[in-house]
Write an enzyme that holds these catalytic residues in place. Structure first.
Site, PDB file in Angstrom:
ATOM      1  N   GLY A  94       0.858  -1.170   0.000  1.00  0.00           N
ATOM      2  CA  GLY A  94       0.000   0.000   0.000  1.00  0.00           C
ATOM      3  C   GLY A  94       0.893   1.217   0.000  1.00  0.00           C
ATOM      4  NE  ARG A  97       8.855   6.227  -0.612  1.00  0.00           N
ATOM      5  CZ  ARG A  97      10.042   6.512  -1.082  1.00  0.00           C
ATOM      6  NH1 ARG A  97      10.766   7.435  -0.538  1.00  0.00           N
ATOM      7  NH2 ARG A  97      10.508   5.848  -2.120  1.00  0.00           N
ATOM      8  CG  ASP A 129      10.837   7.455   7.441  1.00  0.00           C
ATOM      9  OD1 ASP A 129      10.370   7.196   6.303  1.00  0.00           O
ATOM     10  OD2 ASP A 129      11.988   7.895   7.607  1.00  0.00           O
ATOM     11  NE  ARG A 180       3.910   8.891  -8.157  1.00  0.00           N
ATOM     12  CZ  ARG A 180       4.435   7.723  -7.781  1.00  0.00           C
ATOM     13  NH1 ARG A 180       5.609   7.345  -8.245  1.00  0.00           N
ATOM     14  NH2 ARG A 180       3.804   6.945  -6.928  1.00  0.00           N
ATOM     15  CG  ASP A 256       5.124  -3.180  -5.844  1.00  0.00           C
ATOM     16  OD1 ASP A 256       5.626  -4.255  -6.230  1.00  0.00           O
ATOM     17  OD2 ASP A 256       5.766  -2.321  -5.235  1.00  0.00           O
ATOM     18  CG  ASP A 266       6.490   3.565  -7.784  1.00  0.00           C
ATOM     19  OD1 ASP A 266       6.048   4.730  -7.643  1.00  0.00           O
ATOM     20  OD2 ASP A 266       6.057   2.604  -7.138  1.00  0.00           O
TER      21      ASP A 266
HETATM   22  P1  AMP Z   1       9.142   1.038  -3.677  1.00  0.00           P
HETATM   23  O1  AMP Z   1      10.266   0.054  -3.635  1.00  0.00           O
HETATM   24  O2  AMP Z   1       9.591   2.472  -3.520  1.00  0.00           O
HETATM   25  O3  AMP Z   1       8.251   0.847  -4.856  1.00  0.00           O
HETATM   26  O4  AMP Z   1       8.283   0.775  -2.352  1.00  0.00           O
HETATM   27  C1  AMP Z   1       7.790  -0.483  -1.996  1.00  0.00           C
HETATM   28  C2  AMP Z   1       6.809  -0.337  -0.863  1.00  0.00           C
HETATM   29  O5  AMP Z   1       7.448   0.173   0.310  1.00  0.00           O
HETATM   30  C3  AMP Z   1       5.666   0.623  -1.177  1.00  0.00           C
HETATM   31  O6  AMP Z   1       4.490   0.082  -0.674  1.00  0.00           O
HETATM   32  C4  AMP Z   1       6.062   1.882  -0.462  1.00  0.00           C
HETATM   33  O7  AMP Z   1       4.940   2.649  -0.103  1.00  0.00           O
HETATM   34  C5  AMP Z   1       6.806   1.348   0.757  1.00  0.00           C
HETATM   35  N1  AMP Z   1       7.801   2.316   1.251  1.00  0.00           N
HETATM   36  C6  AMP Z   1       8.950   2.685   0.654  1.00  0.00           C
HETATM   37  N2  AMP Z   1       9.608   3.594   1.402  1.00  0.00           N
HETATM   38  C7  AMP Z   1       8.862   3.814   2.511  1.00  0.00           C
HETATM   39  C8  AMP Z   1       8.992   4.653   3.668  1.00  0.00           C
HETATM   40  N3  AMP Z   1      10.047   5.464   3.842  1.00  0.00           N
HETATM   41  N4  AMP Z   1       8.015   4.602   4.586  1.00  0.00           N
HETATM   42  C9  AMP Z   1       6.955   3.783   4.451  1.00  0.00           C
HETATM   43  N5  AMP Z   1       6.772   2.982   3.383  1.00  0.00           N
HETATM   44  C10 AMP Z   1       7.708   2.984   2.423  1.00  0.00           C
HETATM   45 MG    MG Z   2       6.641   1.403  -5.686  1.00  0.00          MG
END
Ligand code: AMP
Ligand code: MG
Length: 490
Positions: A94, A97, A129, A180, A256, A266
């Site tokens: 989900g 952030r 965070d 975004r 995702d 992303d």
């Molecule tokens: P990503 O690899 O950036 O596509 O992120 C994968 C998942 O981790 C997604 O669901 C993001 O919302 C979550 N995520 C990434 N960084 C953070 C963060 N600093 N705090 C909370 N969730 C995160």
């Molecule tokens: Mg992502």
């Protein structure tokens, strides 16, 4: 202090159609308070397209808006649920952030998501965070706008603001929020989230919503869910072909991170290739090279299979029949990708007709580039601009033989030199966001607070097919042997 009088004239025109979907798909979310938000970059051209006039906003008001401190009228901020195969392993996820502020109805009638990234925790944050650091947010801004300049479907970047607070990564870093803009944030993983719960009614609701939003022409079709699968396959095949044609490596093609709209989404550990090598990987966490350049088309197909699977219950009441329909649609992917890729490669070489041995001609060039460690972008640029180059990497019998063969092929086409060149110029960029130049811009911004380096770079990237004094400076590849790594810990 509030800025309501200034904000009333910005031109927000929000809808909240996503909130009409089953409420398992999202949860209310609120940007946290930030002490001292400041604008790092605003995208005025994009704002104008969206029907927003930011020119009359004071810096403080713009910072308050893009830090989520002053919500636009009609905003109903939510975080979206989704799942995903991350490096092959399935997880429920989900927006950890990210917060969807609302959907802006643009003057041309389009509906686009306006989303914050890095504005604080949500119900999906798990141990994260919910925050983001300035470097990675500016990086997404630069690369996404560069992709747009190159004519590749992508989410856009409207603003980056610093929060005035630090985020703790390996070291403390300045915090930032990216705004975004996307056709939508519906991912393959959004469908997987519902499929994992065996929720057919909700799946149908999401599919109908997505069809209405992205594929309205098939809404009345007797087999609309199959048409939907086919439409998503077509868009992804076209997108990945475009990536391959400019040497873009996404780096983390998890399900995702694949938008059903067909936009690139992303931007994490992504980068453009300098020297051509089919196995190129930039991401420090991609040890097996799962998302290497050459694997991108195949990975997209794998992700599309995961997508089609989620829709099986809607394709046919008979499960075997549903599987058969999905398999049939998926089996067309390779040919669709190929058609896009080959058409693009022919244009990159100035070819206007189709010959059986074109693929061999292209493969030979790529193989030579790999052996000679030639720069991908500059090789096509040199073929476009120069008469039979014989210096540098081109001092090579193999290249010279290939070159003669290519010229013969062009002669068979019967096109004039001018028309060939015009065709090649329309698809071979002079500049791409080269990693060493992107890093230089980020270092100036994050270490010295100097945003001018990034602005100069953005200016050139906004018209990447133009050749001028400024672009010449951005053509230079990094020093040989410089190994580039991008990091996911954003
Ligand atoms: P990503 O690899 O950036 O596509 O992120 C994968 C998942 O981790 C997604 O669901 C993001 O919302 C979550 N995520 C990434 N960084 C953070 C963060 N600093 N705090 C909370 N969730 C995160
Ligand atoms: Mg992502």
């Amino acid at each position: 202090m509030t800025y309501s009088s200034q904000l009333s004239t910005v031109g927000w025109n929000f809808e909240d159609t996503y909130c009409q979907l089953p409420d398992v798909l999202f949860g209310d979310a609120r940007p946290v308070n930030f002490r001292e938000p400041r604008v790092a970059v605003l995208n005025h051209a994009l704002a104008a397209e969206l029907g927003l006039s930011l020119d009359d906003l004071s810096d403080a008001a713009a910072a308050a808006v893009f830090a989520g401190q002053e919500l636009p009228p009609g905003a109903r901020p939510i975080a979206q649920a989704y799942a995903g195969h991350q490096f092959g392993g399935f997880t429920m996820l989900g927006d950890g952030r990210a917060i969807l502020l609302g959907e802006q109805r643009t003057p041309s009638g389009q509906l686009v998501d306006i989303q914050f990234k890095g504005s604080g925790p949500t119900l999906y944050s798990r141990r994260g965070d919910g925050l983001a650091a300035l470097g990675p947010m500016l990086r997404e801004y630069i690369i996404s706008e560069a992709m747009f300049g190159l004519g590749i479907p992508t989410t856009r970047s409207l603003a980056v603001v610093t929060t005035g607070e630090t985020v703790q990564r390996e070291t403390p870093l300045p915090g930032a929020i990216l705004t975004r803009v996307a056709a939508s944030h519906i991912r393959v993983g959004t469908f997987q989230f519902l499929a994992a719960q065996g929720d057919k009614a909700n799946l149908r609701a999401l599919a109908d919503y997505t069809i209405a939003r992205h594929e309205p022409e098939i809404a009345g079709s007797a087999q609309k869910y199959l048409d939907f699968v086919r439409a998503v396959i077509e868009r992804q095949a076209a997108l990945i072909a475009k990536w391959q044609l400019v040497g873009f490596i996404h780096g983390v093609m998890n399900t995702d991170n694949m938008a059903v709209s067909g936009e690139t989404i992303d931007y994490g550990p992504c980068a453009f290739m300098d020297v051509y090598h089919a196995e190129t990987v930039f991401s420090s966490i991609d040890h097996g090279g799962r998302y290497a350049y050459r694997n991108q088309p195949g990975i997209a197909q794998w992700n599309l299979a995961r997508f089609a699977e989620t829709l099986l219950p809607l394709l046919d009441a008979d499960e075997d029949k549903a599987v058969e329909l999905a398999m049939e649609a998926l089996s067309d992917y390779a040919a669709i990708f190929d058609r896009h890729w080959l058409a693009g490669m022919r244009r990159k070489l100035g070819l206007t007709s189709e010959a059986d041995d074109d693929r061999e001609l292209i493969d030979e060039l790529l193989e030579w580039m790999q052996t000679a460690e030639a720069d991908f972008t500059n090789t096509f640029d040199d073929l476009t601009e120069r008469e039979q180059p014989t210096d540098g990497p081109y001092v090579d019998e193999r290249f010279q033989v290939w070159y003669s063969r290519w010229r013969d092929r062009l002669n068979r086409d019967g096109a004039t030199t001018d028309s060939t060149r015009a065709l090649m110029r329309s698809i071979n960029p002079v500049v791409i966001p080269r990693n060493h130049r992107v890093e230089e811009a980020l270092a100036a911004a994050t270490e010295d607070g100097d945003l001018s380096v990034m602005h100069r770079h953005l200016e050139v990237l906004s018209s990447p097919f133009e050749r001028n004094e400024a672009s010449a400076d951005y053509r230079t590849p990094p020093p040989p042997g410089q190994c580039y790594r991008t990091f996911c810990g954003t």
